[in-house]
Enzyme design. Structure first.
Site, short mmCIF file in Angstrom:
data_model
loop_
_atom_site.label_atom_id
_atom_site.label_comp_id
_atom_site.label_asym_id
_atom_site.label_seq_id
_atom_site.Cartn_x
_atom_site.Cartn_y
_atom_site.Cartn_z
N SER A 143 -27.53 -6.33 3.67
CA SER A 143 -27.38 -7.12 2.44
C SER A 143 -28.31 -8.33 2.51
O SER A 143 -28.55 -8.87 3.60
CB SER A 143 -25.94 -7.61 2.29
OG SER A 143 -25.87 -8.57 1.23
N TYR A 157 -18.88 -11.88 5.86
CA TYR A 157 -19.61 -10.70 5.36
C TYR A 157 -21.10 -10.84 5.67
O TYR A 157 -21.75 -9.91 6.17
CB TYR A 157 -19.37 -10.58 3.86
CG TYR A 157 -20.23 -9.55 3.14
CD1 TYR A 157 -19.89 -8.20 3.16
CD2 TYR A 157 -21.37 -9.95 2.44
CE1 TYR A 157 -20.67 -7.27 2.48
CE2 TYR A 157 -22.16 -9.02 1.78
CZ TYR A 157 -21.80 -7.68 1.80
OH TYR A 157 -22.58 -6.76 1.15
P1 NAP Z 1 -18.28 -0.33 -3.46
O1 NAP Z 1 -18.63 0.19 -4.81
O2 NAP Z 1 -17.15 -1.27 -3.29
O3 NAP Z 1 -18.13 0.91 -2.47
C1 NAP Z 1 -17.79 0.72 -1.13
C2 NAP Z 1 -17.61 2.06 -0.47
O4 NAP Z 1 -17.30 1.84 0.91
C3 NAP Z 1 -16.48 2.87 -1.07
O5 NAP Z 1 -16.90 4.20 -1.24
C4 NAP Z 1 -15.37 2.78 -0.01
O6 NAP Z 1 -14.56 3.94 0.11
C5 NAP Z 1 -16.22 2.68 1.25
N1 NAP Z 1 -15.44 2.11 2.36
C6 NAP Z 1 -14.88 0.88 2.46
N2 NAP Z 1 -14.25 0.73 3.64
C7 NAP Z 1 -14.43 1.91 4.32
C8 NAP Z 1 -14.01 2.39 5.58
N3 NAP Z 1 -13.30 1.61 6.41
N4 NAP Z 1 -14.36 3.65 5.93
C9 NAP Z 1 -15.09 4.43 5.09
N5 NAP Z 1 -15.50 4.03 3.88
C10 NAP Z 1 -15.19 2.78 3.50
O7 NAP Z 1 -19.54 -1.10 -2.82
P2 NAP Z 1 -21.13 -1.00 -2.98
O8 NAP Z 1 -21.57 -2.21 -3.69
O9 NAP Z 1 -21.56 0.34 -3.42
O10 NAP Z 1 -21.52 -1.24 -1.44
C11 NAP Z 1 -22.12 -0.27 -0.61
C12 NAP Z 1 -22.83 -1.00 0.50
O11 NAP Z 1 -23.84 -1.84 -0.05
C13 NAP Z 1 -21.93 -1.93 1.32
O12 NAP Z 1 -22.28 -1.85 2.68
C14 NAP Z 1 -22.26 -3.31 0.78
O13 NAP Z 1 -22.02 -4.32 1.72
C15 NAP Z 1 -23.73 -3.14 0.48
N6 NAP Z 1 -24.26 -4.11 -0.48
C16 NAP Z 1 -23.83 -4.14 -1.77
C17 NAP Z 1 -24.36 -5.08 -2.63
C18 NAP Z 1 -23.95 -5.17 -4.07
O14 NAP Z 1 -24.32 -6.16 -4.74
N7 NAP Z 1 -23.20 -4.23 -4.61
C19 NAP Z 1 -25.31 -5.99 -2.17
C20 NAP Z 1 -25.73 -5.92 -0.86
C21 NAP Z 1 -25.20 -4.98 -0.01
P3 NAP Z 1 -13.33 4.23 -0.92
O15 NAP Z 1 -14.01 4.57 -2.24
O16 NAP Z 1 -12.61 5.38 -0.37
O17 NAP Z 1 -12.55 2.96 -1.00
#
Ligand code: NAP
Length: 248
Positions: A143, A157
């Site tokens: 991130s 985080y």
């Molecule tokens: P999201 O829509 O909240 O999705 C998170 C995913 O992680 C969900 O599929 C969830 O599974 C899964 N998850 C959470 N805890 C878990 C565990 N213990 N074991 C297995 N799966 C788990 O988030 P997103 O924004 O797509 O984020 C994806 C990645 O991108 C993350 O690493 C996040 O830190 C990174 N990121 C996101 C952003 C942003 O702005 N969105 C920015 C920078 C980095 P369930 O569906 O089963 O709950």
């Protein structure tokens, strides 16, 4: 070439977009999820409707026995893994360090850091030429918070993503001579449900105007970078962190 990818947290957001794109590029896809089975099944359905191959497998990436079972299921149902996307990640409600308790810190670090180590370990055991594997590629989803630190919001985080960056660099060098490339992408503000966990579902819209490109990103735009890093087109790229943050 036979290509099998494990995408952790592949049921929603960036992981779901990556699963769909990887399937279109010819990968057989394991969509890992933690709690939301319905979302993961919908991604699998979309891929299979499109003529691809995918399975949904539950596992908490922070638990070694879950991760071992996840990879064993992939061995049996899809064949030897050639790619891993460490995408699963969590953040908790925005607050300062002085309000963070031990349980929160452990939850964030267990999933975001320990989870990446546990899955990478299972992938290396299968992909490394040291163990008779044919090589492969790993992409960690870090991130922009790792660079910025997220003061007053979630420095736990941000620090967990700093650890992901260091894991990326260290593991890339450790397995470079064993046929495995390891890279990371560092997304900026991407429109997904993760911001609701921080207590601010409208976060991307609020901050869009302050971003150099003038808008938040879409999960599909991050997926393009992830799938490129996995691909043969990136065959000379390892140990690299690619910012996908609209210039932030
Ligand atoms: P999201 O829509 O909240 O999705 C998170 C995913 O992680 C969900 O599929 C969830 O599974 C899964 N998850 C959470 N805890 C878990 C565990 N213990 N074991 C297995 N799966 C788990 O988030 P997103 O924004 O797509 O984020 C994806 C990645 O991108 C993350 O690493 C996040 O830190 C990174 N990121 C996101 C952003 C942003 O702005 N969105 C920015 C920078 C980095 P369930 O569906 O089963 O709950």
């Amino acid at each position: 070439m036979d290509r099998v990818v494990v995408i952790t947290g592949g049921g929603r957001g960036i992981g779901a977009a990556t699963a769909r794109l990887a399937a279109r590029r010819g990968y057989r896809v394991c969509v890992n999820y933690h709690r939301d089975a319905g979302a993961a099944e919908r991604v699998v359905e979309a891929i299979t409707d499109d003529g691809g191959t995918a399975i949904a497998v539950p596992a908490d990436v922070g638990r070694a026995e879950d991760v071992e079972r996840l990879f064993a299921t992939v061995d049996t149902e899809l064949g030897g893994v050639t790619a891993l996307v460490n995408n699963a990640g969590v953040l908790e409600r925005q607050c300062r360090l002085d309000e963070m308790d031990e349980h929160r810190l452990l939850r964030v670090l267990q999933t975001n850091v320990v989870g990446c180590f546990l899955t990478a370990r299972q992938a290396v055991l299968r992909m490394s030429t040291r163990y008779g594997g044919a090589g492969g590629a790993i992409v960690n989803v870090s991130s922009a918070a790792a660079r910025i630190g997220s003061p007053g919001e979630y420095i736990d985080y941000a620090a967990s993503k700093g650890a992901v960056d260091t894991l990326t660099r260290g593991l890339a060098l450790e397995v470079a001579a064993e046929g495995i490339r390891v890279n990371a992408v560092r997304p900026g503000f991407i429109d997904t449900e993760i911001h609701a966990s921080g207590g601010e579902p409208g976060r991307v819209a609020r901050l869009a105007g302050q971003l150099p490109l003038g808008r938040g990103g879409r999960p599909e735009e991050v997926a393009e970078a992830v799938v490129w890093l996995l691909s043969e087109a990136a065959s000379y790229t390892t140990g690299t962190i690619l910012d996908v943050a609209g210039g932030r």
